[in-house]
Design an enzyme around this catalytic site. Sequence first.
Site, PDB file in Angstrom:
ATOM      1  N   GLY A  45      -9.103  -6.705   2.879  1.00  0.00           N
ATOM      2  CA  GLY A  45     -10.224  -7.356   3.543  1.00  0.00           C
ATOM      3  C   GLY A  45     -10.425  -6.928   4.987  1.00  0.00           C
ATOM      4  O   GLY A  45     -11.061  -7.636   5.762  1.00  0.00           O
ATOM      5  N   GLY A  46      -9.852  -5.764   5.362  1.00  0.00           N
ATOM      6  CA  GLY A  46     -10.022  -5.285   6.728  1.00  0.00           C
ATOM      7  C   GLY A  46      -9.079  -5.896   7.740  1.00  0.00           C
ATOM      8  O   GLY A  46      -9.099  -5.537   8.916  1.00  0.00           O
TER       9      GLY A  46
ATOM     10  N   LYS B 241       0.818  -1.205   0.000  1.00  0.00           N
ATOM     11  CA  LYS B 241       0.000   0.000   0.000  1.00  0.00           C
ATOM     12  C   LYS B 241       0.856   1.261   0.000  1.00  0.00           C
ATOM     13  O   LYS B 241       0.498   2.277  -0.596  1.00  0.00           O
ATOM     14  CB  LYS B 241      -0.938  -0.008   1.204  1.00  0.00           C
ATOM     15  CG  LYS B 241      -2.060  -1.035   1.107  1.00  0.00           C
ATOM     16  CD  LYS B 241      -3.008  -0.911   2.280  1.00  0.00           C
ATOM     17  CE  LYS B 241      -4.225  -1.822   2.126  1.00  0.00           C
ATOM     18  NZ  LYS B 241      -3.888  -3.233   2.073  1.00  0.00           N
TER      19      LYS B 241
ATOM     20  N   ARG C 279      -7.659  -8.070  -8.481  1.00  0.00           N
ATOM     21  CA  ARG C 279      -8.421  -9.316  -8.617  1.00  0.00           C
ATOM     22  C   ARG C 279      -9.887  -8.964  -8.813  1.00  0.00           C
ATOM     23  O   ARG C 279     -10.268  -7.793  -8.776  1.00  0.00           O
ATOM     24  CB  ARG C 279      -8.284 -10.164  -7.351  1.00  0.00           C
ATOM     25  CG  ARG C 279      -8.679  -9.417  -6.075  1.00  0.00           C
ATOM     26  CD  ARG C 279      -8.682 -10.299  -4.858  1.00  0.00           C
ATOM     27  NE  ARG C 279      -8.811  -9.560  -3.623  1.00  0.00           N
ATOM     28  CZ  ARG C 279      -9.945  -9.103  -3.114  1.00  0.00           C
ATOM     29  NH1 ARG C 279     -11.072  -9.287  -3.767  1.00  0.00           N
ATOM     30  NH2 ARG C 279      -9.973  -8.455  -1.960  1.00  0.00           N
TER      31      ARG C 279
ATOM     32  N   LYS D  51      -3.167   0.645   8.862  1.00  0.00           N
ATOM     33  CA  LYS D  51      -3.503  -0.337   7.828  1.00  0.00           C
ATOM     34  C   LYS D  51      -2.287  -1.210   7.544  1.00  0.00           C
ATOM     35  O   LYS D  51      -1.162  -0.711   7.452  1.00  0.00           O
ATOM     36  CB  LYS D  51      -3.927   0.365   6.527  1.00  0.00           C
ATOM     37  CG  LYS D  51      -5.170   1.198   6.647  1.00  0.00           C
ATOM     38  CD  LYS D  51      -5.419   2.014   5.394  1.00  0.00           C
ATOM     39  CE  LYS D  51      -5.807   1.162   4.218  1.00  0.00           C
ATOM     40  NZ  LYS D  51      -6.166   1.996   3.033  1.00  0.00           N
TER      41      LYS D  51
ATOM     42  N   GLU E 292     -10.298   1.461  -5.279  1.00  0.00           N
ATOM     43  CA  GLU E 292     -11.166   1.862  -4.181  1.00  0.00           C
ATOM     44  C   GLU E 292     -10.849   3.289  -3.743  1.00  0.00           C
ATOM     45  O   GLU E 292      -9.678   3.663  -3.578  1.00  0.00           O
ATOM     46  CB  GLU E 292     -10.999   0.901  -3.007  1.00  0.00           C
ATOM     47  CG  GLU E 292     -11.331  -0.544  -3.372  1.00  0.00           C
ATOM     48  CD  GLU E 292     -11.411  -1.462  -2.181  1.00  0.00           C
ATOM     49  OE1 GLU E 292     -11.066  -1.021  -1.068  1.00  0.00           O
ATOM     50  OE2 GLU E 292     -11.824  -2.624  -2.351  1.00  0.00           O
TER      51      GLU E 292
ATOM     52  N   HIS F 136     -14.570  -3.224   8.915  1.00  0.00           N
ATOM     53  CA  HIS F 136     -13.962  -3.000   7.596  1.00  0.00           C
ATOM     54  C   HIS F 136     -14.318  -4.080   6.589  1.00  0.00           C
ATOM     55  O   HIS F 136     -13.695  -4.176   5.534  1.00  0.00           O
ATOM     56  CB  HIS F 136     -12.444  -2.855   7.714  1.00  0.00           C
ATOM     57  CG  HIS F 136     -12.017  -1.833   8.720  1.00  0.00           C
ATOM     58  ND1 HIS F 136     -12.211  -0.490   8.549  1.00  0.00           N
ATOM     59  CD2 HIS F 136     -11.436  -1.978   9.946  1.00  0.00           C
ATOM     60  CE1 HIS F 136     -11.752   0.167   9.600  1.00  0.00           C
ATOM     61  NE2 HIS F 136     -11.291  -0.709  10.463  1.00  0.00           N
TER      62      HIS F 136
END
Length: 650
Positions: free
Chosen positions: A164-165, A116, A292, A158, A275, A235
Amino acid sequence: MINKVLIANRGEIACRVIHSARKMGIQTVAVYSDADHNAQHVLLADEAVHIGPAPSNESYLCIDKIIAAAQRTGAQAVHPGYGFLAENEAFAEALAQAGLIFVGPPTTAIQAMGSKSAAKTIMADAKVPLVPGYHGEDQSDALLRSESDNMGYPVLLKAAYGGGGKGMRIVHSSSEFDEALASARREAKAAFDNDKMLVEKYITQPRHVEIQVFCDQHGNAIYLAERDCSVQRRHQKVIEEAPAPGLTEETRRAMGEAAVRAAQAIQYEGAGTVEFLLDSDGRFYFMEMNTRLQVEHPITEMITGVDLVEWQLRVAAGEKLPMEQADLQLNGHAFEARIYAENADDNFMPSTGVLEHLRFAPTSQHVRIDSGVVQGDEVSAYYDPMIAKLIVWDKDRASALRRLQLALRETHIAGVTTNTDYLHRIASHKEFVKGNVSTHFIDDYQTDLELRSNPEAETDALAVIAVRAALLKNKPADSPWTRLQGWQMNGPSQQQVQLHVGQDFQNLTVEQTTEGYYLPSLGRTVVLIDDTQVSVNGLRFSAHFAQTSKGYTLFTAAGRFDAAPYDALAELAHEEEAGTMTAPMNGTIVAVYVAPGDTVEEDQALVIMEAMKMEYTIRAPFHGVVEQVFFQAGELVSDGAELVSLAETE
């Protein structure tokens, strides 16, 4: 050209890929663990290969086993689905070295978005708006805390290599930071084998809006509108919709073009999702790119008429995208509700067990069910507890929402606890109906979404359950008791039914009369019209009854109602176990905070365990002294195993 594809996944996504591949005349190969030997994706595929024990790190996450299965069966391509190895660059690279087609983006694209922090740099160069934050290499606790203090709270921790949280925590003050960071690192390490973190300024009341992008190997790219995934818990997305309510065409275009720039910046190929966070002023910020297919992809398919899995297979085979941006036409509105085996009214605790009764809403052009299970299948603790995705479509948002509400009521699942009633509460909430959603929706309206007592509906349901239970109790199928009309020389036929309803005990008398079945203590007369229709005191309604090993369940328009036969021995055993803390499901002990002899306060954390990809904290139910601790960190525990015993103190 692809003639045979192996699906390196399980559940509904594996079934979904099989469906699309078969439509194209492509043969399919499933892989399965011990826990999935009779799963639906195994039964549907043309071939299936066993790849190991139930734990995913011994089966679905084993790259060598996946490749060996593809080579053994002659598959030319591998579709990763989502989760497991879907965004694993080592997997994509290993497939390439083995001469197999990866139905996904190039390894370089996965690598670029896998971190990220690195992704933020790439997005900044591509002029994609970013949330302020720290994405650096120095990972010392002190520096991360300092950066957070300087940014100002709240901040969002994060996992740099995750999704996926998992490994994500909202921190509201500096005093919370150390505990939140330790927990986020621990979860990230367990889920992704990497505990590197990034910190971002937490935007209050944001919406989570994502853009579906698609790119081919010839430089063509398209965005297929957006999905609003704001309604989340921990999340994790709960209900998604497309298109996003209230989004202007100008903002849609700007977000779509930014998403395409993001994809082209990493030479992307295939299906991807960019996102964004959308603030109350209409500004949007890049969050991450999922390299994906997304769980919620069906709602995009419903409003565009596109089969995204088919597109994936065609692009992977080297074909050009079937359409250009100007060709895209949006039609109507769609929702997706994720049906999970979990107790939403008990902190979303997952529920394991056999799906003893499973009846989905009827499918049509308006209702679609994506699922990898049928009645009799087991929801185990080894994998994600999602049972199905309920997808609805109609010409506009209001019409689609009514269909969602109805379809949730028409979904009847017993044997495990599910979140269908909770989903209905969300879909019926006045602010959700208006389209006023944010990522804080569930937190903001937590009280509104709690299970509410409906005494009249509960009494009606109890009466119907009692009658059904009486008919089942030691009565042969051809008994006069099972008929609506009866005659007895010395008065009405009576049956005593003893039921547990939650914590309450009910001893009910059921009398057969010429009008139906009368329950004096409830003041209800029940008439069984047919298998799904009843009348209670003259009010006729649908009532779908199910019997399981755990008791009885009645599904009505007012919701789900459960009761169980009274068991005196079980009740006594329950009372004797009042001082024990047990594992709510199979899992692994992550941390133990107490030792024998420790004094603990009510609600104090005793043990943390991990199951179904989530951490759960076992807390003290009362002030007391620890008598015994039965497991240590790293040990596996079974559902119901005693973890800690307490002696209550005054």
